[in-house]
Design a protein around this motif. Sequence first.
Motif, mmCIF file in Angstrom:
data_model
loop_
_atom_site.group_PDB
_atom_site.id
_atom_site.type_symbol
_atom_site.label_atom_id
_atom_site.label_comp_id
_atom_site.label_asym_id
_atom_site.label_seq_id
_atom_site.Cartn_x
_atom_site.Cartn_y
_atom_site.Cartn_z
ATOM 1 N N GLY A 89 3.060 11.048 0.914
ATOM 2 C CA GLY A 89 4.429 10.728 1.507
ATOM 3 C C GLY A 89 3.970 10.464 3.102
ATOM 4 N N ALA A 90 3.345 11.247 3.831
ATOM 5 C CA ALA A 90 3.209 10.772 5.181
ATOM 6 C C ALA A 90 2.268 9.796 5.322
ATOM 7 C CB ALA A 90 2.465 12.278 5.756
ATOM 8 N N TYR A 91 1.255 9.820 4.535
ATOM 9 C CA TYR A 91 0.258 8.350 4.679
ATOM 10 C C TYR A 91 1.142 7.020 4.627
ATOM 11 C CZ TYR A 91 -3.663 5.465 3.910
ATOM 12 O OH TYR A 91 -4.645 4.513 3.960
ATOM 13 N N ALA A 92 2.051 7.072 3.297
ATOM 14 C CA ALA A 92 2.856 5.884 3.084
ATOM 15 C C ALA A 92 3.806 5.627 4.370
ATOM 16 C CB ALA A 92 3.729 6.159 1.818
ATOM 17 N N HIS B 225 -9.573 11.787 4.453
ATOM 18 C CA HIS B 225 -8.570 10.570 3.621
ATOM 19 C C HIS B 225 -8.292 11.346 2.644
ATOM 20 C CE1 HIS B 225 -7.144 7.101 2.983
ATOM 21 N NE2 HIS B 225 -8.182 6.154 2.968
ATOM 22 N N GLY B 226 -9.062 11.659 1.645
ATOM 23 C CA GLY B 226 -8.418 12.364 0.217
ATOM 24 C C GLY B 226 -7.362 13.481 0.625
ATOM 25 N N ARG C 83 0.866 -1.281 0.054
ATOM 26 C CA ARG C 83 0.112 -0.075 -0.089
ATOM 27 C C ARG C 83 0.616 1.126 -0.002
ATOM 28 N NH1 ARG C 83 -4.748 1.574 4.057
ATOM 29 N NH2 ARG C 83 -5.462 -0.716 3.692
ATOM 30 N N ALA C 84 1.782 1.283 0.726
ATOM 31 C CA ALA C 84 2.802 2.512 0.900
ATOM 32 C C ALA C 84 3.391 2.527 -0.535
ATOM 33 C CB ALA C 84 3.954 1.999 1.716
ATOM 34 N N GLU C 85 4.040 1.604 -1.105
ATOM 35 C CA GLU C 85 4.252 1.706 -2.420
ATOM 36 C C GLU C 85 3.325 2.472 -3.756
ATOM 37 O OE1 GLU C 85 5.911 -1.845 -3.616
ATOM 38 O OE2 GLU C 85 7.605 -2.038 -1.786
ATOM 39 N N GLU D 268 0.805 6.810 -6.665
ATOM 40 C CA GLU D 268 -0.510 7.182 -7.256
ATOM 41 C C GLU D 268 -1.085 8.097 -6.441
ATOM 42 O OE1 GLU D 268 -2.913 3.910 -8.532
ATOM 43 O OE2 GLU D 268 -1.186 2.864 -9.143
ATOM 44 N N GLY D 269 -0.570 8.429 -4.997
ATOM 45 C CA GLY D 269 -1.354 9.283 -4.248
ATOM 46 C C GLY D 269 -2.477 8.382 -3.514
ATOM 47 N N VAL D 270 -3.497 9.021 -2.650
ATOM 48 C CA VAL D 270 -4.453 8.359 -2.027
ATOM 49 C C VAL D 270 -5.760 8.123 -2.523
ATOM 50 C CG1 VAL D 270 -3.291 8.927 0.321
ATOM 51 C CG2 VAL D 270 -4.952 10.561 -0.730
ATOM 52 N N GLY D 271 -5.914 8.784 -3.803
ATOM 53 C CA GLY D 271 -7.369 8.724 -4.363
ATOM 54 C C GLY D 271 -7.980 7.557 -4.749
#
Length: 371
Positions: free
Chosen positions: A170-173, A164-165, A130-132, A137-140
């Motif tokens: 980068g921080a989410y990953a 969430h969107g 998921r991180a990769e 692609e971003g979080v969309g």
Amino acid sequence: MTRKLLDHRAEGPDTASPLLLGPSLGTSNALWDAVAPELSAGHRVIRWDLPGHGASPAGLIGPGATVGDLSGLVLDLADSLGVERFAYAGVSLGGAVGLHLAVHHPERVTSLAVICASAHFGGTSPWRERAERVRREGVGWLLESAPARWFAGDFTVPRLIRDHGEADPGAYAACCDALAAFDLRDRLADIAAPTLLVAGREDPATPPAHLREIADAVPDAALVEIPGASHLAPAQCPEAVLTALRAHLGGGARRGMEVRRQVLGDAHVDRAQARQTPFTARFQDFISRYAWGEIWTDPTLSRRERSMITLTALVAHGHYEELAMHVRAARRNGLTPEEIGAVLLQTAVYCGVPAANSAFATAQRVLAEED
């Protein structure tokens, strides 16, 4: 240079006992909107945002981050607010932060509530993958599945989906990296803080078995399962979560009852309990939890000092029946009759001679009965 901190929202009296609330991955502190205002009636509630979520700076963590890194950011925030010890409740990744703090910084955590979380989050590979993808692609692409991952049935909270969107990819990953590396199963028995586990019965991300695993390993931990709740239980079932947290945080009521008995005596407390009715039960709980469990247990003032202050306040308001009870309490707290007399003489100057006259009569009667 001033170090950047996690963004946070504080509610409740500055003098109340601190309660830190941690969020789930992909959400903001809005996750607690239906719970925090109620908790702030008796606590200094501090809800924080993950890096790159809400208004927290994304650069606080990077690739290869750990839950320990996030815990360090939470401690930095607490230190900046002058909070030495605190109760903690967290959801999912926020719950993992709480587990880490309780294991590695037990001197900071007075109690722990872990909600819809785990001591391990299903292995390394899914989170690395998921991180990769989020970095590419971003979080969309996660938004379409978010309601099914977070909520049961047709329920949803648009604000949380929007948050969430808006999370920084980068921080989410990096948070995904932290979840991938997290496994605290071999340290759960070291947790000494009173611990509550809350599971959403419909939670596909951290099913009740994950919370049960923690409850079985942490000494004296309690487990609550909430029917109809999925992964974001505080948003979907706030009343049930609030009830569980109040009961858990109400450990202050138990401590308060101990102090109440020490100061006022078993006979008085037993009489008060015997007179309790369903109508007065919440008031008695309020007294034990707040007056005795938080105020009288605060080490800033000694019990002797609190007795002197209480005597003065009761004289000022003419509460002579209560004064009699606290003259007895003052003797238990180590005041001599001469010191009690000196306090009442002081009230003659600042509360008025008639009030002090009545107070001396009450105190003399009580001291004579004791002799």
